[in-house]
Each structure stands twice: as structure tokens, then as C-alpha cells.
Design an enzyme around this catalytic site. Structure first.
Site, short mmCIF file in Angstrom:
data_model
loop_
_atom_site.label_atom_id
_atom_site.label_comp_id
_atom_site.label_asym_id
_atom_site.label_seq_id
_atom_site.Cartn_x
_atom_site.Cartn_y
_atom_site.Cartn_z
N HIS A 7 14.82 -32.46 -13.04
CA HIS A 7 15.41 -32.35 -11.70
C HIS A 7 15.03 -31.00 -11.11
CE1 HIS A 7 17.85 -35.89 -12.40
NE2 HIS A 7 18.11 -35.40 -13.60
N SER A 8 14.66 -31.02 -9.85
CA SER A 8 14.34 -29.77 -9.16
C SER A 8 15.64 -29.16 -8.68
CB SER A 8 13.42 -30.07 -7.99
OG SER A 8 13.16 -28.88 -7.30
#
Length: 75
Positions: free
Chosen positions: A8-9
Site C-alpha cells: 500500500h502506498s
């Protein structure tokens, strides 16, 4: 083909002291910009080792409390 699972960014505007690379203070204010707050997963100072949805909801709930207090609304 390599599959990335659970990537996940987040943390692009970390909540930490400015001199340690932080972008947001503990009241969600962006350093150097008056009247701007950030309240999403970008404020996470490091990787989240749990459900990112739950973390985003917790950040949103805390943001609501912070903003209400600043507006003088009792929570």
C-alpha cells in the site's frame, strides 16, 4: 510474474517533526501552510501492519475530534 501482496502506498506526508522529514504535525496541520490539514493514510509515519481500512477510519475519527475541538464543538 511477481505478485505484490499487501503493498500500500502510504506515508507520503508523514506525521513527525519537521526536522525529521515530517509534513504534518500532531494536529494534522501541514507545516508552512496555514489552514491546511491532511487526514488520510498519507500521514502514517511508517508502514501499517494492520488493516489499512481500519487505520484510515481511525485517522478520520481522530481528525473529526481535532477539527471539532478547534471549532469549539463539544465532542
Amino acid at each position: 510474474m511477481t505478485q505484490l501482496v499487501g503493498l500500500h502506498s502510504l506515508g507520503t506526508c508523514p506525521m513527525k517533526p519537521y526536522n525529521q522529514g515530517g509534513v504534518v504535525d500532531s494536529k494534522l496541520n501541514v507545516y508552512g501552510i496555514q489552514g491546511l490539514k491532511v487526514a488520510d493514510l498519507s500521514i502514517a509515519p511508517s508502514n501499517v501492519h494492520s488493516n489499512t481500512n481500519a487505520t484510515a477510519v481511525a485517522i478520520g475519527e481522530k481528525a473529526a475530534v481535532i477539527i471539532a475541538e478547534e471549532l469549539g464543538i463539544q465532542v
